[in-house]
Motif scaffolding. Structure first.
Motif, PDB file in Angstrom:
ATOM      1  N   ASP A  52       0.832  -1.202   0.000  1.00  0.00           N
ATOM      2  CA  ASP A  52       0.000   0.000   0.000  1.00  0.00           C
ATOM      3  C   ASP A  52       0.870   1.256   0.000  1.00  0.00           C
ATOM      4  O   ASP A  52       0.389   2.348   0.287  1.00  0.00           O
ATOM      5  N   ASP A  53       2.159   1.088  -0.317  1.00  0.00           N
ATOM      6  CA  ASP A  53       3.104   2.208  -0.252  1.00  0.00           C
ATOM      7  C   ASP A  53       3.803   2.386  -1.602  1.00  0.00           C
ATOM      8  O   ASP A  53       4.363   1.425  -2.145  1.00  0.00           O
ATOM      9  N   ASP A  54       3.781   3.615  -2.102  1.00  0.00           N
ATOM     10  CA  ASP A  54       4.343   3.871  -3.429  1.00  0.00           C
ATOM     11  C   ASP A  54       5.850   3.666  -3.464  1.00  0.00           C
ATOM     12  O   ASP A  54       6.407   3.290  -4.502  1.00  0.00           O
ATOM     13  N   ARG A  55       6.540   3.910  -2.334  1.00  0.00           N
ATOM     14  CA  ARG A  55       7.995   3.715  -2.306  1.00  0.00           C
ATOM     15  C   ARG A  55       8.352   2.247  -2.549  1.00  0.00           C
ATOM     16  O   ARG A  55       9.295   1.934  -3.290  1.00  0.00           O
ATOM     17  N   ILE A  56       7.610   1.358  -1.920  1.00  0.00           N
ATOM     18  CA  ILE A  56       7.840  -0.075  -2.139  1.00  0.00           C
ATOM     19  C   ILE A  56       7.444  -0.456  -3.560  1.00  0.00           C
ATOM     20  O   ILE A  56       8.156  -1.210  -4.238  1.00  0.00           O
ATOM     21  N   PHE A  57       6.322   0.075  -4.026  1.00  0.00           N
ATOM     22  CA  PHE A  57       5.851  -0.218  -5.386  1.00  0.00           C
ATOM     23  C   PHE A  57       6.918   0.145  -6.413  1.00  0.00           C
ATOM     24  O   PHE A  57       7.235  -0.653  -7.307  1.00  0.00           O
ATOM     25  N   GLN A  58       7.490   1.325  -6.286  1.00  0.00           N
ATOM     26  CA  GLN A  58       8.488   1.790  -7.258  1.00  0.00           C
ATOM     27  C   GLN A  58       9.774   0.969  -7.175  1.00  0.00           C
ATOM     28  O   GLN A  58      10.375   0.627  -8.201  1.00  0.00           O
ATOM     29  N   THR A  59      10.185   0.622  -5.969  1.00  0.00           N
ATOM     30  CA  THR A  59      11.408  -0.172  -5.794  1.00  0.00           C
ATOM     31  C   THR A  59      11.250  -1.548  -6.415  1.00  0.00           C
ATOM     32  O   THR A  59      12.129  -2.019  -7.147  1.00  0.00           O
ATOM     33  N   VAL A  60      10.122  -2.195  -6.138  1.00  0.00           N
ATOM     34  CA  VAL A  60       9.884  -3.541  -6.660  1.00  0.00           C
ATOM     35  C   VAL A  60       9.772  -3.514  -8.183  1.00  0.00           C
ATOM     36  O   VAL A  60      10.339  -4.379  -8.877  1.00  0.00           O
ATOM     37  N   SER A  61       9.066  -2.533  -8.708  1.00  0.00           N
ATOM     38  CA  SER A  61       8.936  -2.420 -10.168  1.00  0.00           C
ATOM     39  C   SER A  61      10.308  -2.242 -10.815  1.00  0.00           C
ATOM     40  O   SER A  61      10.571  -2.789 -11.895  1.00  0.00           O
ATOM     41  N   GLY A  62      11.183  -1.511 -10.144  1.00  0.00           N
ATOM     42  CA  GLY A  62      12.540  -1.317 -10.654  1.00  0.00           C
ATOM     43  C   GLY A  62      13.369  -2.591 -10.654  1.00  0.00           C
ATOM     44  O   GLY A  62      14.371  -2.685 -11.375  1.00  0.00           O
ATOM     45  N   LEU A  63      12.955  -3.564  -9.858  1.00  0.00           N
ATOM     46  CA  LEU A  63      13.644  -4.852  -9.818  1.00  0.00           C
ATOM     47  C   LEU A  63      13.164  -5.800 -10.921  1.00  0.00           C
ATOM     48  O   LEU A  63      13.695  -6.893 -11.078  1.00  0.00           O
ATOM     49  N   GLY A  64      12.135  -5.360 -11.655  1.00  0.00           N
ATOM     50  CA  GLY A  64      11.564  -6.224 -12.686  1.00  0.00           C
ATOM     51  C   GLY A  64      10.557  -7.214 -12.153  1.00  0.00           C
ATOM     52  O   GLY A  64      10.204  -8.177 -12.838  1.00  0.00           O
ATOM     53  N   VAL A  65      10.080  -6.992 -10.924  1.00  0.00           N
ATOM     54  CA  VAL A  65       9.072  -7.853 -10.300  1.00  0.00           C
ATOM     55  C   VAL A  65       7.745  -7.101 -10.299  1.00  0.00           C
ATOM     56  O   VAL A  65       7.709  -5.890 -10.080  1.00  0.00           O
ATOM     57  N   LYS A  66       6.667  -7.814 -10.528  1.00  0.00           N
ATOM     58  CA  LYS A  66       5.351  -7.177 -10.553  1.00  0.00           C
ATOM     59  C   LYS A  66       4.937  -6.747  -9.150  1.00  0.00           C
ATOM     60  O   LYS A  66       5.063  -7.508  -8.191  1.00  0.00           O
ATOM     61  N   ALA A  67       4.456  -5.519  -9.030  1.00  0.00           N
ATOM     62  CA  ALA A  67       3.924  -5.014  -7.768  1.00  0.00           C
ATOM     63  C   ALA A  67       2.478  -4.584  -7.993  1.00  0.00           C
ATOM     64  O   ALA A  67       2.129  -4.108  -9.071  1.00  0.00           O
ATOM     65  N   VAL A  68       1.654  -4.779  -6.980  1.00  0.00           N
ATOM     66  CA  VAL A  68       0.243  -4.397  -7.046  1.00  0.00           C
ATOM     67  C   VAL A  68      -0.079  -3.540  -5.835  1.00  0.00           C
ATOM     68  O   VAL A  68       0.239  -3.912  -4.702  1.00  0.00           O
ATOM     69  N   MET A  69      -0.694  -2.390  -6.090  1.00  0.00           N
ATOM     70  CA  MET A  69      -1.119  -1.526  -4.994  1.00  0.00           C
ATOM     71  C   MET A  69      -2.444  -2.046  -4.431  1.00  0.00           C
ATOM     72  O   MET A  69      -3.371  -2.361  -5.183  1.00  0.00           O
ATOM     73  N   THR A  70      -2.511  -2.122  -3.117  1.00  0.00           N
ATOM     74  CA  THR A  70      -3.720  -2.599  -2.446  1.00  0.00           C
ATOM     75  C   THR A  70      -4.221  -1.538  -1.472  1.00  0.00           C
ATOM     76  O   THR A  70      -3.543  -0.541  -1.219  1.00  0.00           O
ATOM     77  N   GLY A  71      -5.401  -1.781  -0.908  1.00  0.00           N
ATOM     78  CA  GLY A  71      -5.939  -0.869   0.078  1.00  0.00           C
ATOM     79  C   GLY A  71      -5.069  -0.809   1.322  1.00  0.00           C
ATOM     80  O   GLY A  71      -4.310  -1.747   1.617  1.00  0.00           O
ATOM     81  N   ALA A  72      -5.200   0.285   2.057  1.00  0.00           N
ATOM     82  CA  ALA A  72      -4.367   0.473   3.250  1.00  0.00           C
ATOM     83  C   ALA A  72      -5.064   0.020   4.524  1.00  0.00           C
ATOM     84  O   ALA A  72      -4.476   0.092   5.609  1.00  0.00           O
ATOM     85  N   ASP A  73      -6.308  -0.444   4.418  1.00  0.00           N
ATOM     86  CA  ASP A  73      -7.088  -0.741   5.618  1.00  0.00           C
ATOM     87  C   ASP A  73      -7.207  -2.231   5.925  1.00  0.00           C
ATOM     88  O   ASP A  73      -8.029  -2.631   6.740  1.00  0.00           O
ATOM     89  N   HIS A  74      -6.400  -3.055   5.292  1.00  0.00           N
ATOM     90  CA  HIS A  74      -6.472  -4.493   5.556  1.00  0.00           C
ATOM     91  C   HIS A  74      -5.992  -4.801   6.972  1.00  0.00           C
ATOM     92  O   HIS A  74      -5.009  -4.212   7.444  1.00  0.00           O
ATOM     93  N   GLN A  75      -6.678  -5.753   7.617  1.00  0.00           N
ATOM     94  CA  GLN A  75      -6.313  -6.137   8.977  1.00  0.00           C
ATOM     95  C   GLN A  75      -5.247  -7.230   8.996  1.00  0.00           C
ATOM     96  O   GLN A  75      -4.671  -7.517  10.045  1.00  0.00           O
ATOM     97  N   SER A  76      -4.987  -7.846   7.851  1.00  0.00           N
ATOM     98  CA  SER A  76      -4.026  -8.946   7.819  1.00  0.00           C
ATOM     99  C   SER A  76      -3.442  -9.085   6.420  1.00  0.00           C
ATOM    100  O   SER A  76      -3.993  -8.578   5.434  1.00  0.00           O
ATOM    101  N   GLY A  77      -2.318  -9.812   6.349  1.00  0.00           N
ATOM    102  CA  GLY A  77      -1.716 -10.099   5.065  1.00  0.00           C
ATOM    103  C   GLY A  77      -2.611 -10.965   4.205  1.00  0.00           C
ATOM    104  O   GLY A  77      -2.608 -10.855   2.974  1.00  0.00           O
ATOM    105  N   THR A  78      -3.418 -11.825   4.841  1.00  0.00           N
ATOM    106  CA  THR A  78      -4.325 -12.696   4.088  1.00  0.00           C
ATOM    107  C   THR A  78      -5.349 -11.866   3.316  1.00  0.00           C
ATOM    108  O   THR A  78      -5.650 -12.155   2.157  1.00  0.00           O
TER     109      THR A  78
END
Length: 256
Positions: A52-78
């Motif tokens: 849910d963080d653009d900094r992580i999204f941009q870093t991962v995308s720069g690694l050539g790995v797919k990143a997906v932005m999700t909502g910030a209100d999830h109570q768990s990783g599941t």
């Protein structure tokens, strides 16, 4: 038939003890890069970092790995993983492994083991791992989650308490397990079928998970089966503290 599974890596920037944890540098690379490499080494057919963080999204995308932005209100990783599965439109039968973003030392074989456990049966929509506890002191450690299984290998209960309670052995102060049966430590890695993820998100949280602070108890509360595969040993610990970060740094520097 070859094993087919996907890996989703939930990664949050906010962390009480280590803010920005997925982006902390280890052996010259951000932690999340090492975790993605472990998933690649496990031969996952698709790897996605859910954040849910653009900094992580941009870093991962720069690694050539797919990143997906999700909502910030999830109570768990599941719940975060379930959102990604919906966004991607995956079929109900697809197997998804939840790989935590702070596990740079996870053996690729462990990732495959949990996926294989789920693929090999149809009685449960979720599988996880456990290893025998060899240090009796760990039985009483609340940070070591214990699990008790039925004869078919499905979870009866998870707890931070020493379960099963060895009445005779523990009746005296300082008593140690009698060895009548092994104590199992739960390893917090999960494989799910997508249809299970969809059902999970419709369930209300349970009092048990609140009391023990264990998300997996919601599953048992709602009457679902959790398959538990016993493995030879627990994988190396992940990163929660600065001390953990230094430990992992030393180990990865030796590897490289």
């Amino acid at each position: 038939m070859s094993l087919r599974f996907k890996v989703i890596i939930p990664a949050r920037y906010a962390s009480t003890r280590l803010p920005g944890k997925p982006l902390l540098s280890i052996a010259g690379k951000p932690m999340i890069a090492h975790v993605c490499e472990r998933a690649q080494e496990a031969d996952a057919e698709e790897i996605i970092v859910a954040t849910d963080d653009d900094r992580i999204f941009q870093t991962v995308s720069g690694l050539g790995v797919k990143a997906v932005m999700t909502g910030a209100d999830h109570q768990s990783g599941t719940e975060r993983i379930a959102e990604v599965a919906r966004q991607c439109g995956w079929a109900d039968t697809e197997i998804v492994v939840n790989l935590q973003g702070d596990e740079p030392l996870i053996p690729p074989a462990t990732i495959r083991e949990v996926a294989s456990a789920l693929a090999g049966q149809k009685q449960a929509g979720i599988a996880t791992l456990a290893a025998e506890i060899t240090d009796s002191g760990e039985v009483f450690n609340p940070n070591a989650v214990k699990v008790v299984l039925n004869k078919a290998g499905f979870a009866l209960y998870f707890s931070r308490a020493p379960i099963p309670w060895d009445r005779d052995a523990f009746s005296q102060e300082g008593g140690k397990p009698s060895g009548k049966m092994p104590y199992l430590r739960h390893i917090g890695m999960y494989a799910y079928r997508v249809e299970f993820l969809n059902r999970y998100c419709s369930w209300e949280p349970s009092p048990l998970e609140s009391i023990e602070s264990l998300e997996q108890l919601r599953i048992l509360w709602h009457g679902e089966a959790v398959l538990v595969k016993i493995v030879d040993k627990s994988p190396p610990a992940g990163v929660d503290t600065r001390e953990d970060l230094r430990r992992v740094e030393r180990l990865l520097c030796v590897r490289h």
